[in-house]
Design a protein around this motif. Structure first.
Motif, PDB file in Angstrom:
ATOM      1  N   GLU A  97       0.834  -1.202   0.000  1.00 58.56           N
ATOM      2  CA  GLU A  97       0.000   0.000   0.000  1.00 58.56           C
ATOM      3  C   GLU A  97       0.867   1.249   0.000  1.00 58.56           C
ATOM      4  N   SER A 132       2.236   2.177  -3.342  1.00 57.45           N
ATOM      5  CA  SER A 132       1.268   2.662  -4.332  1.00 57.45           C
ATOM      6  C   SER A 132       0.643   3.998  -3.939  1.00 57.45           C
ATOM      7  N   LYS A 133       1.055   4.541  -2.806  1.00 64.04           N
ATOM      8  CA  LYS A 133       0.463   5.787  -2.331  1.00 64.04           C
ATOM      9  C   LYS A 133       0.856   6.989  -3.173  1.00 64.04           C
ATOM     10  N   GLU A 134       1.849   6.828  -4.034  1.00 63.90           N
ATOM     11  CA  GLU A 134       2.286   7.952  -4.847  1.00 63.90           C
ATOM     12  C   GLU A 134       1.199   8.381  -5.825  1.00 63.90           C
ATOM     13  N   VAL A 135       0.282   7.473  -6.145  1.00 60.37           N
ATOM     14  CA  VAL A 135      -0.787   7.781  -7.086  1.00 60.37           C
ATOM     15  C   VAL A 135      -2.127   7.764  -6.372  1.00 60.37           C
ATOM     16  N   ASN A 136      -2.841   8.879  -6.460  1.00 59.38           N
ATOM     17  CA  ASN A 136      -4.188   8.963  -5.909  1.00 59.38           C
ATOM     18  C   ASN A 136      -5.152   8.836  -7.088  1.00 59.38           C
ATOM     19  N   PHE A 137      -5.768   7.670  -7.235  1.00 54.99           N
ATOM     20  CA  PHE A 137      -6.560   7.400  -8.425  1.00 54.99           C
ATOM     21  C   PHE A 137      -7.858   8.207  -8.477  1.00 54.99           C
ATOM     22  N   VAL A 138      -8.334   8.660  -7.324  1.00 56.17           N
ATOM     23  CA  VAL A 138      -9.554   9.485  -7.317  1.00 56.17           C
ATOM     24  C   VAL A 138      -9.270  10.834  -7.976  1.00 56.17           C
ATOM     25  N   THR A 139      -8.207  11.510  -7.512  1.00 54.79           N
ATOM     26  CA  THR A 139      -7.867  12.814  -8.092  1.00 54.79           C
ATOM     27  C   THR A 139      -7.335  12.657  -9.518  1.00 54.79           C
ATOM     28  N   LYS A 198      -2.638  17.416  -7.536  1.00 53.19           N
ATOM     29  CA  LYS A 198      -1.557  16.465  -7.291  1.00 53.19           C
ATOM     30  C   LYS A 198      -2.001  15.004  -7.133  1.00 53.19           C
ATOM     31  N   PRO A 199      -2.526  14.376  -8.193  1.00 49.66           N
ATOM     32  CA  PRO A 199      -2.825  12.947  -8.111  1.00 49.66           C
ATOM     33  C   PRO A 199      -1.550  12.107  -8.061  1.00 49.66           C
ATOM     34  N   MET A 200      -0.456  12.704  -8.483  1.00 46.89           N
ATOM     35  CA  MET A 200       0.864  12.077  -8.449  1.00 46.89           C
ATOM     36  C   MET A 200       1.893  13.193  -8.554  1.00 46.89           C
TER      37      MET A 200
END
Length: 492
Positions: A22, A25-32, A73-75
């Motif tokens: 987890e 994979s936190k570098e990418v926020n798939f919602v934003t 900032k989704p990533m």
């Protein structure tokens, strides 16, 4: 031994394994990220307005989605830029060689190489030495101490394009150390003794020094590049001379204003000079690497000022400086490889410059300029420029990045002001200066802001209220005193 073997033989806790996955994979926020993608898709399918090339509109859709991505900032910014370049190619909006053309931009390489050079100030300790020298000289009173920190920032600014590294990496640690020495801590409610004042002054000063040199903040060369696309060539010297007088006045007025409206409880700081003296004694005499750093700093500063007259441009100057630092072993190639901020800047900068350049080439910026010129028609260019500059300044409340703001609005506002008859160089420089000064208003609008605000020395209410008051001071100084200075320079 047996216990150790049994411990090694035990299967890992599944929850811990999951936790590690987890975390990675936190570098990418798939919602934003989905929101960012949706913005681009909606604009894409709205369809190009009459008279505009569909490719220009499609590039605009990707560009807006990129700006949204930089804001929410989704990533990381570099990741957003890579996705944007990929989208430009896969949709057939631009050819691959055009999509990668930003990496050939010499201005981008100027700022990237300047990042490498700035690493030398930190690695050799020369940046800290400069700061402590001024604290020793002028630090006997709290107000004088604050000015000494700003002078240090000003001296370092021309060769340090990361104002976050300059303010957060050199100046802020010194402030933190001095504050705690004088018993000013957030934890026990004594932050107003001296820490709050120094924190606020240093941050606001950083915004001013960032505006004073083309190489003092990463978005400044972006503004210069966008101005160049509009036919306005801004040189390093031209920027510095135009900013000199209003910049110095702001550096004098702003700390004094903060001293009056947000005064420190401790007014005398004789111990600060003693602390600085002790730190300098611990550092000893100037090392060979520091002397090399001083020599390179003077060399590049001289060539940035006079190099154009002998055919050496700013980027070549930066290459010369970096080469000397490598030859003198002040920096190693490992230092260069580890300078993440520089490589990150190269990627997102190249993507933004590429899209902004082709928005102009494909006709988006001229089309927008023609459309908006009607909104300021009938106004004299002074009123038109003033209104556009104020909108440009205060719209920064909606941005969490100076770079995102400059990328989104600089070219369009420059084009509209020029269409209204405003002098091109004057307009380009004012918007360039404001692209730094508008960071004064919030605790999230620039790179150094979270560093200083995150210390807890200044409440959000005070940060915003004082920041707004300072924004008015900046506008008055840069409009009135700056206006007179620019008239003398023949910019209008």
């Amino acid at each position: 031994m047996g216990a150790a073997v049994r411990k090694l033989a035990q299967p890992q806790n599944p929850s811990k394994i999951k936790s590690k996955k987890e975390k990675s994979s936190k570098e990418v926020n798939f919602v934003t990220l989905l929101i960012t993608f949706a913005v681009g898709v909606i604009i894409w399918f709205i369809g190009a307005p009459a008279g505009l090339d569909p490719k220009a509109w499609h590039l605009f859709a990707i560009f807006v989605a990129t700006i949204v991505g930089l804001i929410i900032k989704p990533m990381p910014m570099g990741g957003v830029a890579i996705l944007s370049i990929t989208a430009v190619v896969l949709t057939g909006t631009l050819e691959l060689q055009d999509a990668l053309s930003g990496f050939q931009n010499t201005t981008i390489w100027l700022i990237v190489i300047a990042f490498f050079i700035s690493r030398g100030f930190i690695k050799t300790g020369l940046g800290n030495r400069v700061a402590y020298m001024f604290v020793k000289k002028f630090g006997k009173k709290t107000l004088g101490l604050s000015y000494s920190l700003l002078i240090s920032d000003l001296i370092l600014a021309p060769a340090m394009p990361s104002n976050t590294a300059r303010g957060g990496g050199i100046i802020f640690p010194i402030i933190r150390s001095l504050s705690e020495t004088f018993g000013s801590r957030v934890e026990d409610g004594t932050e107003r003794k001296i820490g709050s004042f120094l924190t606020k002054v240093a941050f606001q000063g950083n915004m001013i020094t960032s505006a004073m040199f083309l190489t003092a903040m990463a978005a400044n060369p972006l503004a210069a590049t966008l101005a160049g696309d509009a036919g306005v060539k801004i040189t390093w010297t031209g920027w510095a001379i135009a900013a000199l007088v209003p910049g110095i006045v702001s550096l004098i007025v702003v700390p004094y204003f903060i001293y009056k409206v947000y005064p420190p409880e401790i007014k005398e700081t004789p111990a600060a000079a003693e602390i600085a003296t002790k730190k300098l004694q611990e550092m000893g005499t100037l090392s060979k690497s520091e002397w090399s750093m001083i020599a390179v700093f003077l060399l590049i500063l001289g060539l940035w000022i006079f190099g154009e007259s002998i055919g050496i441009n700013a980027t070549t100057t930066a290459l010369i400086g970096l080469s000397v630092l490598l030859l003198a072993s002040v920096l190693t190639w490992n230092d260069i490889k580890k300078e993440e901020g520089a490589w990150d800047t190269l990627v997102w900068f190249a993507a933004l410059v590429m899209m902004a350049s082709f928005l102009n080439t494909l006709g988006m910026i001229p089309w927008f300029s023609d459309m908006m010129s009607g909104a300021v028609s009938g106004l004299s260019w002074i009123w038109a420029l003033g209104a556009l500059a104020l909108i440009y300044f205060y719209s920064h409340y909606f941005f969490a990045s100076s770079t995102a703001h400059v990328s989104a609005m600089y070219a369009a506002f420059l084009a509209v002001a020029m269409a209204a008859g405003a002098p091109p160089m004057l307009t380009a420089l004012i918007l360039g200066f404001f692209g730094n000064l508008f960071g004064c208003i919030t605790h999230y609008g620039s790179g150094p802001a979270p560093v200083f605000f995150g210390s807890g020395y200044v409440s959000q209410n005070k940060w915003w209220s004082i920041g707004f008051a300072i924004s008015l001071i900046h506008i008055i100084i840069w409009a009135v005193i700056g206006g007179i200075w620019w008239k003398i320079l023949g910019l209008w």
